[in-house]
Design a protein around this motif. Structure first.
Motif, PDB file in Angstrom:
ATOM      1  N   UNK A  58       0.813  -1.223   0.000  1.00 41.73           N
ATOM      2  CA  UNK A  58       0.000   0.000   0.000  1.00 41.73           C
ATOM      3  C   UNK A  58       0.845   1.270   0.000  1.00 41.73           C
ATOM      4  N   UNK A  62       5.749   5.374  -1.103  1.00 45.16           N
ATOM      5  CA  UNK A  62       5.954   6.659  -0.421  1.00 45.16           C
ATOM      6  C   UNK A  62       7.391   6.725   0.088  1.00 45.16           C
ATOM      7  N   UNK A 219      10.762  14.382   5.411  1.00 45.51           N
ATOM      8  CA  UNK A 219       9.963  13.213   5.793  1.00 45.51           C
ATOM      9  C   UNK A 219       8.993  12.803   4.696  1.00 45.51           C
ATOM     10  N   UNK A 221       5.112  10.549   4.340  1.00 44.96           N
ATOM     11  CA  UNK A 221       3.955   9.977   5.027  1.00 44.96           C
ATOM     12  C   UNK A 221       3.864   8.488   4.699  1.00 44.96           C
ATOM     13  N   UNK A 255       4.762  10.522 -13.845  1.00 45.34           N
ATOM     14  CA  UNK A 255       3.860  10.531 -12.696  1.00 45.34           C
ATOM     15  C   UNK A 255       4.303   9.507 -11.661  1.00 45.34           C
ATOM     16  N   UNK A 256       4.579   9.991 -10.462  1.00 37.76           N
ATOM     17  CA  UNK A 256       4.958   9.125  -9.347  1.00 37.76           C
ATOM     18  C   UNK A 256       3.724   8.884  -8.470  1.00 37.76           C
ATOM     19  N   UNK A 257       3.840   7.929  -7.548  1.00 34.61           N
ATOM     20  CA  UNK A 257       2.742   7.701  -6.620  1.00 34.61           C
ATOM     21  C   UNK A 257       2.765   8.711  -5.469  1.00 34.61           C
ATOM     22  N   UNK A 258       3.941   9.162  -5.077  1.00 33.21           N
ATOM     23  CA  UNK A 258       4.054  10.082  -3.939  1.00 33.21           C
ATOM     24  C   UNK A 258       4.832  11.358  -4.307  1.00 33.21           C
ATOM     25  N   UNK A 259       6.011  11.156  -4.891  1.00 33.67           N
ATOM     26  CA  UNK A 259       6.933  12.261  -5.129  1.00 33.67           C
ATOM     27  C   UNK A 259       6.447  13.212  -6.215  1.00 33.67           C
ATOM     28  N   UNK A 260       6.706  14.499  -6.007  1.00 34.61           N
ATOM     29  CA  UNK A 260       6.468  15.521  -7.029  1.00 34.61           C
ATOM     30  C   UNK A 260       7.384  16.686  -6.709  1.00 34.61           C
ATOM     31  N   UNK A 262       6.505  19.588  -5.923  1.00 35.87           N
ATOM     32  CA  UNK A 262       5.922  20.310  -4.789  1.00 35.87           C
ATOM     33  C   UNK A 262       6.200  19.564  -3.478  1.00 35.87           C
ATOM     34  N   UNK A 263       6.060  18.235  -3.515  1.00 30.05           N
ATOM     35  CA  UNK A 263       6.318  17.427  -2.314  1.00 30.05           C
ATOM     36  C   UNK A 263       7.803  17.502  -1.941  1.00 30.05           C
TER      37      UNK A 263
ATOM     38  N   UNK B 269       0.009  21.011   0.221  1.00 29.96           N
ATOM     39  CA  UNK B 269       0.736  20.190  -0.756  1.00 29.96           C
ATOM     40  C   UNK B 269       0.538  18.724  -0.424  1.00 29.96           C
ATOM     41  N   UNK B 272       1.460  12.886  -4.605  1.00 25.85           N
ATOM     42  CA  UNK B 272       0.932  12.770  -5.969  1.00 25.85           C
ATOM     43  C   UNK B 272      -0.367  11.964  -6.017  1.00 25.85           C
TER      44      UNK B 272
END
Lengths: 280, 280
Positions: A58, A62, A219, A221, A255-260, A262-263, B269, B272
């Motif tokens: 899941x 991240x 960090x 999440x 397109x990543x699942x978490x990283x961008x 902005x993140x 923010x 993604x």
């Protein structure tokens, strides 16, 4: 009959996440730890070492995206990479998305972790098949000591500072890593949660600042980790993750699942009480 | 003998946080719910409604600072405030830090919550003694319906959408709130975790966009809530929390436990995969 797995890491502190399991897919004892793989209802497959959650399908992305990409879009030319630990292959998977990477060494102390993950987590362990990868089954601290000016980025993808990974949270190891870095190199280390482990992080930040010109903490999440997040130390001989970002390389990741982009930036912004940890 | 409390909210989904308790300080049944207060080892005192954690002393400030200050430093002149729910007094405590606030109405359906919190959480419930506060023991949805152009900011500090708070997650209630706002007003609602409740949040965001000219979603890290975080809907008739911030008012708040000018911005923010929820 239903079965519940209970996270063992913080039992003594009076908190524990419980996760309902559908099936125990694997249970083996290696020379270093007991390794289990469960099928769960809420989080897909789950890897457990000595009763502590290592990853779940899941939210593993991240963690792995955030340990890898922040340094790899910051370093001007990340060619030679070392991952200490990370026997599941997840960090390697993200490292290998960067075409600038020419060699990726992974030093895992426990061959059984790689074996189990090849079998049960092909979505992570397929990364071992990349021709740029060299696998070393060795003690990470010893491996690093034998190298000098060899790596552009070192990732310490370790478990918690109890058991085999304890030495990876000590000052001496960070000194060795500095020596193993090429000029302008970066070290990223798994550095626990600022919500629960302020003392440990304060200690790490303090000695890192005596070893590296630049230290930052960020960090990700991760709901299945204690407090729902995990932090990383960013130790650098030069490049700054807030000022030396390479936007084209972020865009090239797709397109990543978490990283961008902005993140990347907001991950360094901590709640007021956590900022206190890093005050001199 | 040690006792462990087990969070009941997501048991059916196969995940639960367990917290070791030292003492059960209170257990009463009101007309609406069962209310408990525990002393815990890891999180100080803990308030529980129908088996679900409402707050702990360890991290209640994260939630209460973030529900309150983001809107109150964005609205140009927040004078008349309504809090729906929030019978513990924590949201009110943060609202009252703003000297521009002239009246703060709190509409709590369950008088027993206020009574229990006055006794066991004086650090939150002292806010009820402020002369600007009016307490109403009433159904929040009905209370809002009876008001027109009355409030500058409405905070919905509700429990989860099961039991008494279910109606507070419905479109009709948001329509009523819009009517109860003065021109340029803002509504903030507790809107669950983007990690676990994507469908619910997608639904709320979709109808909010048909009711309010501006909708945004932000979050706070709260380790004792499911997934370790909780989100808020920011629904506005005008002011934008990313462009209309009042830095002097943030500075005047002094040192907070969680909130800061930097956190205000980074809280919007999202990873993604969570951004996907808000795509049209």
């Amino acid at each position: 009959m239903t079965n519940w797995f209970e996270e063992q890491l913080d039992i003594d502190k009076g908190r524990a996440l419980r996760i309902r399991t559908r099936k125990l897919l694997e249970k083996v004892r290696s020379d270093f730890q007991e390794i289990r793989v469960y099928e769960t209802d809420a989080f897909g497959r789950m890897l457990v070492h000595d009763g502590v959650i290592m990853l779940t399908e899941f939210d593993e992305a991240h963690y792995h995206e955030m340990i890898a990409h922040v340094a790899l879009v910051t370093h001007p030319s990340p060619r030679d990479i070392l991952v200490v630990g990370g026997g599941d292959g997840g960090t390697l998977r993200e490292v290998l998305r960067h075409p600038l990477v020419q060699s990726a060494h992974l030093c895992e102390i426990d061959p059984m972790v790689v074996e189990v993950c090849r079998k049960h987590f092909p979505g992570l362990a397929f990364s071992f098949n990349d021709p740029r990868v060299s696998l070393h089954f060795d003690d990470g601290a010893e491996f690093v000591k034998r190298h000098s000016a060899a790596f552009d980025v070192i990732f310490v993808d370790s478990s918690d500072p109890i058991g085999p990974a304890e030495v990876l949270f000590e000052k001496e190891f960070y000194h060795s890593m500095r020596s193993a870095l090429k000029p302008g190199g970066i070290v990223i280390t798994q550095s626990e949660s600022f919500m629960y482990h302020a003392e440990l992080i304060e200690k790490i930040a303090a000695f890192c600042r005596t070893i590296f010109p630049l230290y930052r903490y960020y960090y990700a999440l991760v709901p299945t980790y204690p407090s729902g997040l995990i932090g990383f130390s960013f130790c650098s001989l030069g490049p700054d993750p807030l000022n030396d970002i390479n936007p084209e390389r972020i865009a090239a990741l797709g397109r990543m699942r978490y990283y961008s982009a902005e993140i990347h930036r907001s991950a360094f912004t901590l709640p007021a009480r956590a900022e206190e940890i890093f005050k001199d």
